[in-house]
Write an enzyme that holds these catalytic residues in place. Sequence first.
Site, PDB file in Angstrom:
ATOM      1  N   ASP A  65       0.835  -1.193   0.000  1.00 20.04           N
ATOM      2  CA  ASP A  65       0.000   0.000   0.000  1.00 20.04           C
ATOM      3  C   ASP A  65       0.874   1.249   0.000  1.00 20.04           C
ATOM      4  O   ASP A  65       1.968   1.236  -0.552  1.00 20.04           O
ATOM      5  CB  ASP A  65      -0.914  -0.043   1.240  1.00 20.04           C
ATOM      6  CG  ASP A  65      -2.270   0.598   1.006  1.00 20.04           C
ATOM      7  OD1 ASP A  65      -2.320   1.842   0.882  1.00 20.04           O
ATOM      8  OD2 ASP A  65      -3.278  -0.123   0.950  1.00 20.04           O
ATOM      9  N   HIS A  98      -3.682   5.909   3.721  1.00 14.40           N
ATOM     10  CA  HIS A  98      -4.436   4.745   3.252  1.00 14.40           C
ATOM     11  C   HIS A  98      -3.832   3.456   3.784  1.00 14.40           C
ATOM     12  O   HIS A  98      -4.544   2.583   4.304  1.00 14.40           O
ATOM     13  CB  HIS A  98      -4.475   4.723   1.729  1.00 14.40           C
ATOM     14  CG  HIS A  98      -5.394   3.687   1.163  1.00 14.40           C
ATOM     15  ND1 HIS A  98      -4.983   2.401   0.902  1.00 14.40           N
ATOM     16  CD2 HIS A  98      -6.703   3.740   0.815  1.00 14.40           C
ATOM     17  CE1 HIS A  98      -6.001   1.713   0.404  1.00 14.40           C
ATOM     18  NE2 HIS A  98      -7.059   2.492   0.345  1.00 14.40           N
ATOM     19  N   ASN A 202     -14.182   0.268  -6.949  1.00 15.89           N
ATOM     20  CA  ASN A 202     -15.375   1.021  -6.563  1.00 15.89           C
ATOM     21  C   ASN A 202     -16.081   1.630  -7.769  1.00 15.89           C
ATOM     22  O   ASN A 202     -16.606   2.735  -7.705  1.00 15.89           O
ATOM     23  CB  ASN A 202     -14.993   2.140  -5.583  1.00 15.89           C
ATOM     24  CG  ASN A 202     -14.262   1.614  -4.370  1.00 15.89           C
ATOM     25  OD1 ASN A 202     -14.599   0.566  -3.843  1.00 15.89           O
ATOM     26  ND2 ASN A 202     -13.240   2.327  -3.930  1.00 15.89           N
ATOM     27  N   SER A 267     -11.478  -1.293  -0.266  1.00 11.60           N
ATOM     28  CA  SER A 267     -10.217  -1.294   0.493  1.00 11.60           C
ATOM     29  C   SER A 267     -10.415  -1.837   1.905  1.00 11.60           C
ATOM     30  O   SER A 267      -9.781  -2.825   2.291  1.00 11.60           O
ATOM     31  CB  SER A 267      -9.634   0.115   0.553  1.00 11.60           C
ATOM     32  OG  SER A 267      -8.810   0.389  -0.537  1.00 11.60           O
TER      33      SER A 267
END
Length: 425
Positions: A65, A98, A202, A267
């Site tokens: 990430d 994130h 998404n 996520s």
Amino acid sequence: MPFSLSHWRRGVLHLLVLLGVGSVGIVSPAAADEFQDRQWHLDAMSAEELWPVSTGKGVTVAVIDSGVDPVPELRGRVVDEKNFAGDLPPNGGSGRSHGTEMASLIAGAAGSGGVRGIAPDARIMSLQTGYGGTSVGGPTEAWAQAIRYAADNGARIINFSQTSRALVSEAAGPLDRPLRQLKSAVDYARGKGLLIFAGTGNDAETSNSPGYPSSFPGVVGVGAVDRSGKVAKFSTYGPQVKLAAPGVDIPARCKSGQGLCKSGGTSPATALASASAALIWSKHPTWTNNQVLRVMMQTASKPEGKVPSKYIGYGIIRPGQVLIDGKGDPGDPDVNPLLPKEKEQTKPTRQPSAAPSGSSPDSGKGSDSEDAQRAAEGVAASGGSGGGGGGSGLLWPVLGTGAGMAVIGGAVFYLRRRQPRSSMY
């Protein structure tokens, strides 16, 4: 106790719109403890009943990430860090919120004032491959390096809460080099016994394009559901979806690092799936990646109609069925349940299509009938828990061949999304 709107409003100060990643509702630091107590997904998954059985101890989860900040809830939990992203971007800032969010949802400690994780004693391997919502020099090379590093340095699970959107071209020839490189790394990690979870994206309400690595054979693509068990409207669907997990109104630290916010997307759903696998593997350390995945698939709350569903795959994760009720048959240690016709060694494998007849993973925005099917499947899944005590009633394309060939698109997307406890999980 239901997480009512009135309780939420007590903690919410205002909404901050984050371009490119969604929106979050800020909770004041003074309300942090109350907010932490009301993480609905913990109640839905019966975390307090799971933790006496397993806390994820002894399992390392590689979080590929944006990196992880040294927040209190992750103190002592990050056992390895490596940066594959290169120098900081010219505008400065670490952009690591994130990755911090994903790591906290997996292994955040109680009593820290931050996000509490489902597997609080799991270890985090932080492998940084980008900054914020960007990737340096294209995602696939850094991702491939990070995947191989995780496989060679003790990780058992890879959490990939990112996706690279694919473009479909009838004129495309053999797979281009970046995609081959990424797929080779994925095959390498699976061959070494790792379990890989990846967000599907998404984009259901727009392009609904399949993404990678969630669409690779043997990777567990994860979709998102809300607190009622319905599939989230944004959750990208198709045969790449194998399991689903909570992904709406999930707690996270605000980008500023001050206070807690709510976020959503595939996520956090992916992080919760990874954490659930860590709990199961910690309880059953001699199982292989194939066996952990098989029991997760067997005990998931099933969709109505054909299984797997293009919206929630084999169902919504329910680790309590395994850990508390002892359900699930681990089966053959050498066969990946997503690829039942082939023994899993190190060779690349083909994945059978999981799409219902007439469906397409890249068909764009769903029709009215598809929306009705989506809603029905979510409700059926949330209500489909079995009897028994403890956790039983709780939460919860392969690369085409022939004319159409998928190739990696030019952008990488972190899978946070804006979106508005059910005992039915």
